[in-house]
Write an enzyme that holds these catalytic residues in place. Structure first.
Site, PDB file in Angstrom:
ATOM      1  N   GLY A 207      -1.022  23.682   2.781  1.00  9.68           N
ATOM      2  CA  GLY A 207      -1.832  23.004   1.762  1.00  9.68           C
ATOM      3  C   GLY A 207      -1.623  21.504   1.811  1.00  9.68           C
ATOM      4  CD  GLU A 229       1.934  24.702   9.952  1.00 14.17           C
ATOM      5  OE1 GLU A 229       0.936  24.055  10.327  1.00 14.17           O
ATOM      6  OE2 GLU A 229       2.905  24.924  10.698  1.00 14.17           O
ATOM      7  CB  CYS A 264      -5.673  21.309   8.401  1.00 14.49           C
ATOM      8  SG  CYS A 264      -5.480  22.653   9.576  1.00 14.49           S
TER       9      CYS A 264
HETATM   10  P1  NAD Z   1      -5.006  24.982  -2.240  1.00 12.22           P
HETATM   11  O1  NAD Z   1      -5.648  24.293  -3.384  1.00 12.22           O
HETATM   12  O2  NAD Z   1      -5.430  26.364  -1.892  1.00 12.22           O
HETATM   13  O3  NAD Z   1      -3.445  24.923  -2.480  1.00 12.22           O
HETATM   14  C1  NAD Z   1      -2.551  25.534  -1.575  1.00 12.22           C
HETATM   15  C2  NAD Z   1      -1.619  26.450  -2.330  1.00 12.22           C
HETATM   16  O4  NAD Z   1      -0.831  25.670  -3.226  1.00 12.22           O
HETATM   17  C3  NAD Z   1      -2.357  27.487  -3.172  1.00 12.22           C
HETATM   18  O5  NAD Z   1      -1.819  28.759  -2.902  1.00 12.22           O
HETATM   19  C4  NAD Z   1      -2.117  27.023  -4.592  1.00 12.22           C
HETATM   20  O6  NAD Z   1      -2.034  28.087  -5.510  1.00 12.22           O
HETATM   21  C5  NAD Z   1      -0.786  26.308  -4.494  1.00 12.22           C
HETATM   22  N1  NAD Z   1      -0.631  25.300  -5.533  1.00 12.22           N
HETATM   23  C6  NAD Z   1      -1.581  24.429  -5.982  1.00 12.22           C
HETATM   24  N2  NAD Z   1      -1.051  23.619  -6.929  1.00 12.22           N
HETATM   25  C7  NAD Z   1       0.242  23.994  -7.102  1.00 12.22           C
HETATM   26  C8  NAD Z   1       1.319  23.547  -7.923  1.00 12.22           C
HETATM   27  N3  NAD Z   1       1.163  22.552  -8.789  1.00 12.22           N
HETATM   28  N4  NAD Z   1       2.506  24.160  -7.790  1.00 12.22           N
HETATM   29  C9  NAD Z   1       2.686  25.169  -6.933  1.00 12.22           C
HETATM   30  N5  NAD Z   1       1.695  25.638  -6.121  1.00 12.22           N
HETATM   31  C10 NAD Z   1       0.497  25.067  -6.205  1.00 12.22           C
HETATM   32  O7  NAD Z   1      -5.217  24.166  -0.909  1.00 12.22           O
HETATM   33  P2  NAD Z   1      -5.292  22.596  -0.671  1.00 12.22           P
HETATM   34  O8  NAD Z   1      -3.974  21.988  -0.917  1.00 12.22           O
HETATM   35  O9  NAD Z   1      -6.507  22.025  -1.293  1.00 12.22           O
HETATM   36  O10 NAD Z   1      -5.562  22.670   0.905  1.00 12.22           O
HETATM   37  C11 NAD Z   1      -6.095  21.599   1.593  1.00 12.22           C
HETATM   38  C12 NAD Z   1      -4.985  20.829   2.266  1.00 12.22           C
HETATM   39  O11 NAD Z   1      -4.238  21.701   3.089  1.00 12.22           O
HETATM   40  C13 NAD Z   1      -5.489  19.748   3.180  1.00 12.22           C
HETATM   41  O12 NAD Z   1      -4.643  18.645   3.100  1.00 12.22           O
HETATM   42  C14 NAD Z   1      -5.400  20.378   4.557  1.00 12.22           C
HETATM   43  O13 NAD Z   1      -5.305  19.445   5.595  1.00 12.22           O
HETATM   44  C15 NAD Z   1      -4.179  21.218   4.415  1.00 12.22           C
HETATM   45  N6  NAD Z   1      -4.221  22.356   5.313  1.00 12.22           N
HETATM   46  C16 NAD Z   1      -3.317  22.414   6.305  1.00 12.22           C
HETATM   47  C17 NAD Z   1      -3.360  23.456   7.207  1.00 12.22           C
HETATM   48  C18 NAD Z   1      -2.384  23.549   8.334  1.00 12.22           C
HETATM   49  O14 NAD Z   1      -2.346  24.594   8.956  1.00 12.22           O
HETATM   50  N7  NAD Z   1      -1.605  22.534   8.615  1.00 12.22           N
HETATM   51  C19 NAD Z   1      -4.323  24.446   7.062  1.00 12.22           C
HETATM   52  C20 NAD Z   1      -5.217  24.355   6.022  1.00 12.22           C
HETATM   53  C21 NAD Z   1      -5.167  23.302   5.135  1.00 12.22           C
END
Ligand code: NAD
Length: 495
Positions: A207, A229, A264
């Protein structure tokens, strides 16, 4: 198939999952792990086979429908980038599992002679996987494959932002996998926070960097290791000596054909020379029109923006007054459908909002430089990206790019495809992440590499024990020096 709203309602009605429930869950899984159940080859293989079955044609439509409900993800993208990649990973893990589990014999040194040594991969214990919404199936199951292969008990917390997929994952994993060792907890911040309060043996988070800091702080309380990641601004540098049509199609494939830029490793921005930019823009326009027609907002081959929050975030990036007059293609929006068309912006100032944060959507700014070599400074002046791309036929430039650009991964003359190579580690560096996975790297991410030294009762060298005499000191120095002659001389008191 439940709609997103129905899934939300269903979740609201569920009993809340709090810290007490999380603690009980970890306790139960820890007991199962301690029983040794997850350690055998048979258990690991049976779960990987069950995952393969879960991914079989029988569920393909359900998976496609869930992703369509969450993101309007085109079925071809779901089949190619979520289902087929996972099937391939399961197949690879099953094929290699015995070899991965076999301990690795390593050399020993004269100081422990006679002895043998090996590295034993042991499971870490009970691990937590928190995944993201953009590739919600892939990003949940790919780490699970590694965790199972390495013999761990697992809790998966899928993203609440992709509710239909989260619900389907909970259902299918409940039906197919061994629930005494592998569990799914659905939910958002409250549920994730309850999980994060527990002591895990590893946390694998996918995330954004803001939440990654919350995850790492929670992990630090228990000295729990993490894999993070994350994302970042992944650049694509475009030289003028290329096959422009092929390069353009590959940039489009990595940007808009990957979840409409919500990936990502999508190219976040392009750097090219002032002279070449107009040609590149024209080529991108031509190919984009071929792919998505005159009205891309109507195209079935583009994902929608995941929700109104992200739609608002992207709109804000576009509405930045520093970008007035910079759109050279696209820019259309339909809030009712959460659609934004492929949009190209030229000569975007580096102090604009769009260039200061990860875009994660269908907007593609182009930055121009006088000489392509200047692109290295542009990239290196920001945080380290998850991926960086270069399009060129100039071998010297390729070499310089590989030597000078620090990113999670690089691809020369294409985009995003390194993700599909299971012999390459997938992960970030610096702000784009910690740790890596895929193929054997996933197994390693969820294993402890235990050092084991075997000795017999022979060769009990007196040099280790007091009294520490001068002869022993001479022998020690000779041993450190390494030469056989020196050791013999020391033994005979000649040095
Ligand atoms: P998201 O909103 O789904 O959040 C990711 C996870 O974090 C979820 O399961 C969510 O429930 C949890 N979460 C959210 N807020 C939280 C908090 N305050 N406390 C604890 N857990 C919490 O996804 P996102 O962050 O919007 O994803 C997008 C980002 O992820 C981008 O920056 C993208 O580049 C990155 N990403 C990286 C990869 C990789 O493989 N490196 C893959 C996909 C996305």
């Amino acid at each position: 198939m439940l709609s997103s709203t129905e899934v939300h309602e269903k979740q609201n009605k569920k009993e809340s999952f709090n810290a007490e429930a999380a603690s009980l869950l970890v306790k139960n899984l820890t007991a199962t792990f301690a029983s040794g159940k997850t350690r055998s080859y048979e258990w690991r293989a049976s779960q990987l086979k069950a995952l393969t079955k879960l991914l079989s044609d029988a569920h393909e439509q359900q998976i496609v429908d869930a992703l369509y409900s969450d993101l309007s993800k085109p079925p071809l993208e779901t089949v190619a980038y979520e289902i087929a990649m996972l099937k391939n990973s399961c197949k690879g893990a099953l094929k290699e599992l015995k070899r991965w589990m076999t301990s690795e014999k390593v050399k020993t040194s004269i100081s422990t002679f006679p002895s043998t040594a090996e590295i034993v991969s042991e499971p870490l214990g009970v691990v937590l996987i928190i995944s993201a919404w953009n590739y919600p199936f892939l990003l949940s199951l790919e780490p699970i494959i590694g965790a199972i292969a390495a013999g761990n008990a697992v809790v998966l917390k899928p993203s609440e932002v992709a509710p239909a997929t989260s619900s389907l994952l909970a259902k299918l994993l409940g039906e197919y996998l061994d629930n005494s060792c592998i569990r799914v907890v659905e939910g958002a911040v409250d549920e994730t926070s309850a999980l994060l309060q527990q002591k895990w043996d590893k946390i694998f988070y996918t995330g954004n960097g803001r939440v990654a800091r919350i995850v790492m702080a929670a992990a630090a309380k228990h000295l729990t290791p993490v894999v993070l990641e994350l994302g970042g601004k992944s650049p694509a540098v475009v030289d003028s000596n290329i096959d422009l049509k092929v390069a353009t199609r590959r940039i489009i494939a990595g940007k808009w054909c990957c979840n409409n830029g919500q990936a990502c490793i999508s190219p976040d921005y392009i750097i090219t020379t002032k002279d070449y930019a107009p040609k590149l823009v024209d080529a991108l326009k031509t190919e984009l029109e071929k792919f998505y027609g005159k009205n891309p907002l109507e195209s079935k081959d583009l994902s929608r923006i995941v929700n109104s929050n992200h739609f608002g975030r992207l709109t804000k990036l576009l509405d930045d007054e520093k970008l007035s007059g910079k759109i050279v293609f696209g820019g259309e929006k339909d809030e009712s459908k959460l659609m934004i068309s492929p949009t190209i912006l030229l000569d975007v100032p580096r102090n604009s909002l769009m260039m200061r944060e990860e875009i994660f959507g269908p907007l593609l700014p182009i930055i121009t430089v006088d000489k392509l070599e200047e692109s290295f400074d542009v990239i290196n002046s920001g945080t380290k990206p998850l991926a960086a791309y270069l399009f060129t036929t100039n071998n010297k430039l390729k070499e310089q790019f590989v030597m000078n650009i620090s990113a999670g991964g690089l691809v020369i003359n294409d985009t995003a495809l390194h993700l599909a190579i299971n012999t390459l580690p997938f992960g970030g560096v610096g702000e784009s992440g910690i740790g890596a996975y895929h193929g054997k790297f996933s197994f390693d991410a969820f294993s402890h590499k235990k050092a084991v030294l075997y000795r017999s009762f022979f060769g009990d060298a007196a040099i280790r024990y007091p009294p520490y005499t001068n002869t022993k000191m001479r022998l020690l120095k000779a041993l450190i020096g390494g030469g056989l002659l020196g050791i013999i001389r020391a033994l005979f008191g000649l040095s």
